[in-house]
Design a protein around this motif. Structure first.
Motif, short mmCIF file in Angstrom:
data_model
loop_
_atom_site.label_atom_id
_atom_site.label_comp_id
_atom_site.label_asym_id
_atom_site.label_seq_id
_atom_site.Cartn_x
_atom_site.Cartn_y
_atom_site.Cartn_z
N SER A 104 1.13 -29.02 10.06
CA SER A 104 2.49 -29.02 10.62
C SER A 104 2.55 -29.73 11.97
O SER A 104 3.47 -30.51 12.23
CB SER A 104 3.00 -27.58 10.77
OG SER A 104 3.10 -26.97 9.51
N GLU A 151 -1.04 -22.74 2.78
CA GLU A 151 -1.18 -22.13 4.10
C GLU A 151 0.11 -21.51 4.63
O GLU A 151 0.07 -20.60 5.44
CB GLU A 151 -1.72 -23.16 5.10
CG GLU A 151 -3.08 -23.71 4.75
CD GLU A 151 -4.16 -22.63 4.66
OE1 GLU A 151 -4.17 -21.71 5.50
OE2 GLU A 151 -4.99 -22.72 3.73
N SER A 152 1.25 -22.00 4.18
CA SER A 152 2.53 -21.46 4.64
C SER A 152 3.05 -20.35 3.74
O SER A 152 4.02 -19.66 4.08
CB SER A 152 3.58 -22.57 4.71
OG SER A 152 3.91 -23.02 3.41
N ALA A 193 2.43 -20.72 15.33
CA ALA A 193 1.47 -20.39 14.26
C ALA A 193 0.57 -19.22 14.66
O ALA A 193 0.23 -18.38 13.81
CB ALA A 193 0.63 -21.62 13.92
N ARG A 204 -0.74 -17.70 11.29
CA ARG A 204 -1.00 -18.82 10.38
C ARG A 204 -2.40 -19.37 10.66
O ARG A 204 -2.95 -19.19 11.74
CB ARG A 204 0.01 -19.95 10.59
CG ARG A 204 1.44 -19.54 10.50
CD ARG A 204 1.90 -19.54 9.09
NE ARG A 204 3.33 -19.22 9.06
CZ ARG A 204 4.04 -19.26 7.99
NH1 ARG A 204 3.50 -19.61 6.84
NH2 ARG A 204 5.31 -18.95 8.02
N TRP A 209 -0.30 -27.46 2.77
CA TRP A 209 0.81 -26.83 3.50
C TRP A 209 1.41 -25.69 2.69
O TRP A 209 1.68 -24.61 3.23
CB TRP A 209 1.89 -27.86 3.85
CG TRP A 209 3.07 -27.23 4.48
CD1 TRP A 209 3.18 -26.84 5.79
CD2 TRP A 209 4.29 -26.88 3.84
NE1 TRP A 209 4.42 -26.27 6.00
CE2 TRP A 209 5.11 -26.28 4.81
CE3 TRP A 209 4.77 -27.01 2.54
CZ2 TRP A 209 6.38 -25.82 4.53
CZ3 TRP A 209 6.04 -26.54 2.26
CH2 TRP A 209 6.83 -25.95 3.24
N TYR A 250 -2.81 -24.81 8.72
CA TYR A 250 -1.35 -24.88 8.82
C TYR A 250 -0.96 -25.57 10.13
O TYR A 250 -0.10 -26.45 10.14
CB TYR A 250 -0.74 -23.48 8.76
CG TYR A 250 0.74 -23.48 9.07
CD1 TYR A 250 1.67 -23.69 8.06
CD2 TYR A 250 1.21 -23.28 10.37
CE1 TYR A 250 3.02 -23.72 8.34
CE2 TYR A 250 2.55 -23.30 10.66
CZ TYR A 250 3.46 -23.52 9.64
OH TYR A 250 4.80 -23.55 9.92
N THR A 251 -1.61 -25.18 11.22
CA THR A 251 -1.30 -25.76 12.53
C THR A 251 -1.57 -27.25 12.54
O THR A 251 -0.73 -28.03 13.03
CB THR A 251 -2.13 -25.07 13.63
OG1 THR A 251 -1.83 -23.67 13.62
CG2 THR A 251 -1.83 -25.65 15.00
#
Length: 160
Positions: A141, A35-36, A128, A133, A32, A137-138
């Protein structure tokens, strides 16, 4: 039909518990962060009291709405009150016959899973996409919210 505020608060607090586990570096935390675009420095600079406090507030709002998805009796009450001229004894008879049907943790988790998969995940995924993103990430999250909705649905449904 009354609202069980203890169940709603417990469900809201469960999002913190899931988050502490889910976003732990040994689980999905490192993925996370990468990716964020989050860094250790950014994370340390956050107002954590505000972050955790608002997480509970948002969790409470989600739990409040989840009641309508996971507790079938909410639908019976809303239908009875929306139909003019319905004899109140019809609702009383229904509640006596089916009042606690499907009020289990397992049933709440099922409907919570559906809410998470078919509502929360697409909301996270749409955001996202526009934020450019990654699919990782998707999934991290959105997966968090699917698990949270399952747990929240179970708590809200079972705790009478």
């Amino acid at each position: 039909m009354h609202f069980n505020f203890y169940a709603l608060i417990a469900a809201a607090l469960s999002t913190l518990v899931v988050g502490f586990i889910w976003y732990n570096p040994k689980v999905f935390g490192n993925i996370w962060m990468r990716e964020s675009g989050m860094t250790e420095e950014k994370a340390r600079g956050a107002n954590m009291a505000l972050t955790f406090g608002m997480t509970v507030v948002y969790g409470f709002l989600i739990a409040f709405v989840l009641q309508a998805f996971v507790i079938h009796q909410v639908g019976a009450y809303s239908a009875a009150f929306d139909i003019k001229g319905v004899d109140p004894s019809v609702l009383d008879n229904y509640m006596q016959a089916y009042g606690q049907t499907y009020r289990t943790f397992k049933h709440g988790m099922l409907h919570g899973f559906m809410a998470g998969l078919f509502f929360a995940l697409p909301v996270v995924g749409t955001g996202a996409l526009f934020e450019r993103r990654s699919w990782k990430y998707t999934l991290v999250s959105g997966g968090y919210w699917v698990v949270c909705c399952m747990l929240m649905g179970g708590i809200v449904c079972a705790w009478q």
